[in-house]
Design a protein around this motif. Structure first.
Motif, PDB file in Angstrom:
ATOM      1  N   ARG A  13      20.049 -34.625  63.673  1.00 47.15           N
ATOM      2  CA  ARG A  13      20.174 -34.657  62.220  1.00 47.15           C
ATOM      3  C   ARG A  13      21.656 -34.570  61.870  1.00 47.15           C
ATOM      4  O   ARG A  13      22.359 -33.670  62.324  1.00 47.15           O
ATOM      5  CB  ARG A  13      19.412 -33.485  61.590  1.00 47.15           C
ATOM      6  N   VAL A  59      15.106 -32.322  51.390  1.00 42.23           N
ATOM      7  CA  VAL A  59      14.842 -30.877  51.377  1.00 42.23           C
ATOM      8  C   VAL A  59      13.932 -30.512  52.551  1.00 42.23           C
ATOM      9  O   VAL A  59      14.214 -29.580  53.308  1.00 42.23           O
ATOM     10  CB  VAL A  59      14.215 -30.430  50.031  1.00 42.23           C
ATOM     11  N   VAL A  60      12.849 -31.258  52.719  1.00 41.14           N
ATOM     12  CA  VAL A  60      11.904 -31.012  53.815  1.00 41.14           C
ATOM     13  C   VAL A  60      12.567 -31.292  55.165  1.00 41.14           C
ATOM     14  O   VAL A  60      12.458 -30.499  56.102  1.00 41.14           O
ATOM     15  CB  VAL A  60      10.642 -31.889  53.655  1.00 41.14           C
ATOM     16  N   SER A  62      15.709 -31.284  56.029  1.00 40.03           N
ATOM     17  CA  SER A  62      16.783 -30.351  56.388  1.00 40.03           C
ATOM     18  C   SER A  62      16.236 -29.010  56.862  1.00 40.03           C
ATOM     19  O   SER A  62      16.913 -28.280  57.575  1.00 40.03           O
ATOM     20  CB  SER A  62      17.746 -30.151  55.211  1.00 40.03           C
ATOM     21  N   LYS A  63      14.991 -28.685  56.500  1.00 40.38           N
ATOM     22  CA  LYS A  63      14.372 -27.425  56.931  1.00 40.38           C
ATOM     23  C   LYS A  63      13.659 -27.537  58.272  1.00 40.38           C
ATOM     24  O   LYS A  63      13.330 -26.529  58.877  1.00 40.38           O
ATOM     25  CB  LYS A  63      13.383 -26.943  55.869  1.00 40.38           C
ATOM     26  N   MET A  64      13.427 -28.759  58.733  1.00 40.39           N
ATOM     27  CA  MET A  64      12.770 -28.938  60.030  1.00 40.39           C
ATOM     28  C   MET A  64      13.714 -28.559  61.154  1.00 40.39           C
ATOM     29  O   MET A  64      14.889 -28.933  61.148  1.00 40.39           O
ATOM     30  CB  MET A  64      12.320 -30.386  60.224  1.00 40.39           C
ATOM     31  N   ALA A  65      13.191 -27.822  62.115  1.00 37.14           N
ATOM     32  CA  ALA A  65      13.988 -27.444  63.281  1.00 37.14           C
ATOM     33  C   ALA A  65      14.156 -28.648  64.199  1.00 37.14           C
ATOM     34  O   ALA A  65      13.257 -29.481  64.319  1.00 37.14           O
ATOM     35  CB  ALA A  65      13.289 -26.323  64.034  1.00 37.14           C
ATOM     36  N   ALA A  99       9.109 -25.775  60.751  1.00 39.24           N
ATOM     37  CA  ALA A  99      10.332 -25.513  59.982  1.00 39.24           C
ATOM     38  C   ALA A  99      11.127 -24.402  60.648  1.00 39.24           C
ATOM     39  O   ALA A  99      10.594 -23.554  61.338  1.00 39.24           O
ATOM     40  CB  ALA A  99       9.969 -25.121  58.557  1.00 39.24           C
ATOM     41  N   ALA A 100      12.430 -24.429  60.428  1.00 35.87           N
ATOM     42  CA  ALA A 100      13.299 -23.401  61.002  1.00 35.87           C
ATOM     43  C   ALA A 100      13.280 -22.162  60.136  1.00 35.87           C
ATOM     44  O   ALA A 100      13.019 -22.200  58.965  1.00 35.87           O
ATOM     45  CB  ALA A 100      14.714 -23.932  61.124  1.00 35.87           C
TER      46      ALA A 100
END
Length: 100
Positions: A13, A59-60, A62-65, A99-100
């Motif tokens: 990412r 938004v989604v 960027s929160k995924m690990a 998600a992280a």
């Protein structure tokens, strides 16, 4: 119709950036591995694809690990330089564990 749904792992990412129109954008790399049947014969499929999320979906994403898997939906489009294509992500189905 240009619609792609891909079960994949988030492997890379980039930094959050903004388009000239002011929308948030994320460059990603997704990895997919599976076994499919082609003409009745099992075939292992492994690929890595460049992807892009623009707008609210960032938004989604960027929160995924990194390393998390999900079901990504969207469409394919040519890259600006005309070399290759990119998967434009418009939806993602990720469980809270992803998600992280």
């Amino acid at each position: 119709m240009n619609r792609l749904v891909l079960s994949a792992q988030l492997v890379e990412r980039g930094a959050l950036r903004y388009t000239p129109a002011g929308l948030p954008a994320l460059d990603l790399s997704l990895k997919h591995e599976s076994e499919v049947s082609e003409n009745g014969v099992p075939r292992k499929v492994s690929l890595e694809i460049k992807a892009l999320g623009i707008g609210e979906i960032t938004v989604v994403l960027s929160k995924m690990a990194l390393g998390a898997t999900g079901q990504f939906g969207g469409f394919l489009a040519a890259m600006r330089n005309g070399r290759g294509m990119r998967f434009h992500i418009t939806s993602v189905d990720a469980s809270p564990a992803m998600a992280a």
